[in-house]
Write a protein that holds these residues in place. Structure first.
Motif, mmCIF file in Angstrom:
data_model
loop_
_atom_site.group_PDB
_atom_site.id
_atom_site.type_symbol
_atom_site.label_atom_id
_atom_site.label_comp_id
_atom_site.label_asym_id
_atom_site.label_seq_id
_atom_site.Cartn_x
_atom_site.Cartn_y
_atom_site.Cartn_z
ATOM 1 N N SER A 33 0.942 -1.134 -0.140
ATOM 2 C CA SER A 33 -0.042 0.110 0.009
ATOM 3 C C SER A 33 0.878 1.358 0.148
ATOM 4 O O SER A 33 1.959 1.151 0.341
ATOM 5 N N PRO A 34 0.308 2.328 -0.456
ATOM 6 C CA PRO A 34 1.189 3.802 -0.431
ATOM 7 C C PRO A 34 1.660 4.037 1.109
ATOM 8 O O PRO A 34 2.605 4.544 1.014
ATOM 9 N N ARG A 35 0.886 3.450 2.165
ATOM 10 C CA ARG A 35 1.342 3.717 3.387
ATOM 11 C C ARG A 35 2.592 2.882 3.908
ATOM 12 O O ARG A 35 3.284 3.297 4.784
ATOM 13 N N GLY A 36 2.988 1.844 3.019
ATOM 14 C CA GLY A 36 4.279 0.855 3.403
ATOM 15 C C GLY A 36 5.309 1.667 3.628
ATOM 16 O O GLY A 36 6.177 1.735 4.520
ATOM 17 N N GLU A 37 5.611 2.631 2.408
ATOM 18 C CA GLU A 37 6.803 3.640 2.464
ATOM 19 C C GLU A 37 6.902 4.387 4.054
ATOM 20 O O GLU A 37 7.911 4.503 4.595
ATOM 21 N N GLU A 38 5.594 5.019 4.029
ATOM 22 C CA GLU A 38 5.446 5.921 5.350
ATOM 23 C C GLU A 38 5.859 4.987 6.501
ATOM 24 O O GLU A 38 6.677 5.517 7.493
ATOM 25 N N ILE A 39 5.387 3.856 6.645
ATOM 26 C CA ILE A 39 5.672 2.891 7.786
ATOM 27 C C ILE A 39 7.297 2.639 7.883
ATOM 28 O O ILE A 39 7.709 2.879 9.030
ATOM 29 N N VAL A 40 7.768 2.337 6.588
ATOM 30 C CA VAL A 40 9.238 2.088 6.847
ATOM 31 C C VAL A 40 9.955 3.477 7.383
ATOM 32 O O VAL A 40 10.807 3.322 8.271
ATOM 33 N N TYR A 41 9.638 4.638 6.934
ATOM 34 C CA TYR A 41 10.387 5.893 7.199
ATOM 35 C C TYR A 41 10.306 6.264 8.723
ATOM 36 O O TYR A 41 11.174 6.742 9.383
ATOM 37 N N LYS A 42 9.098 5.857 9.417
ATOM 38 C CA LYS A 42 8.654 5.810 10.638
ATOM 39 C C LYS A 42 9.595 4.997 11.716
ATOM 40 O O LYS A 42 10.200 5.417 12.667
ATOM 41 N N HIS A 43 9.874 3.855 10.854
ATOM 42 C CA HIS A 43 10.758 2.965 11.738
ATOM 43 C C HIS A 43 12.460 3.222 11.647
ATOM 44 O O HIS A 43 13.083 3.104 12.693
ATOM 45 N N ILE A 44 12.763 4.011 10.743
ATOM 46 C CA ILE A 44 14.149 4.291 10.368
ATOM 47 C C ILE A 44 14.890 4.882 11.666
ATOM 48 O O ILE A 44 16.031 4.439 11.844
ATOM 49 N N PRO A 45 14.487 6.023 12.351
ATOM 50 C CA PRO A 45 15.336 6.519 13.426
ATOM 51 C C PRO A 45 15.477 5.740 14.431
ATOM 52 O O PRO A 45 16.573 5.383 14.918
ATOM 53 N N HIS A 46 14.388 4.650 14.665
ATOM 54 C CA HIS A 46 14.394 3.585 15.833
ATOM 55 C C HIS A 46 15.635 2.675 15.530
ATOM 56 O O HIS A 46 16.101 1.943 16.252
ATOM 57 N N ILE A 47 15.615 2.374 14.100
ATOM 58 C CA ILE A 47 16.388 1.281 13.684
ATOM 59 C C ILE A 47 17.827 1.616 13.499
ATOM 60 O O ILE A 47 18.620 0.940 14.188
ATOM 61 N N ALA A 48 17.970 2.832 13.589
ATOM 62 C CA ALA A 48 19.631 3.266 13.512
ATOM 63 C C ALA A 48 19.900 3.338 15.072
ATOM 64 O O ALA A 48 20.912 2.775 15.300
ATOM 65 N N LYS A 49 19.004 3.529 15.973
ATOM 66 C CA LYS A 49 19.475 3.327 17.454
ATOM 67 C C LYS A 49 19.717 1.752 17.987
ATOM 68 O O LYS A 49 20.599 1.417 18.537
ATOM 69 N N THR A 50 18.791 0.985 17.173
ATOM 70 C CA THR A 50 18.734 -0.599 17.574
ATOM 71 C C THR A 50 20.175 -0.939 16.761
ATOM 72 O O THR A 50 20.920 -1.784 17.705
#
Ligand SMILES: [Zn+2]
Length: 101
Positions: A33-50
């Motif tokens: 879905s078009p929201r898929g990309e948004e979801i990924v972007y939302k996770h990115i800053p947390h993933i950087a910390k992880t």
């Protein structure tokens, strides 16, 4: 135990042979879905910390800057909506990669 979306993205990035856009990551997650990309972007800053925590700073999440395809302006944010220089909205998206320092 089911992997969380965040964990799945980390695994996709760890296995990737080349830097990936958020859209590509969403596709690999089966988030079409078009929201898929948004979801990924939302996770990115947390993933950087992880990543930083898990690999004790030996591996880090990097991104290539988004670039305005009209004038070549390089952004320092991961998800710009508009070029500040020429106002174009045609932007080559950031690509993400996990790499050693
Ligand atoms: Zn521009």
């Amino acid at each position: 135990m089911e992997e969380t979306t965040r964990e799945k993205i980390v695994n996709i990035l760890l296995k990737a042979k080349e830097p990936l856009t958020a859209r590509k990551i969403a596709e690999l997650l089966d988030l079409h879905s078009p929201r898929g990309e948004e979801i990924v972007y939302k996770h990115i800053p947390h993933i950087a910390k992880t990543i930083k925590r898990r690999f004790r700073g030996k591996l880090l999440l990097y991104f290539s800057p988004p670039i305005c395809s009209n004038c070549g302006f390089k952004f320092n944010t991961i998800k710009p909506s508009k070029c500040p220089k020429c106002k174009s909205e045609r932007i080559l998206p950031a690509r993400f990669v996990i790499s050693s320092k």
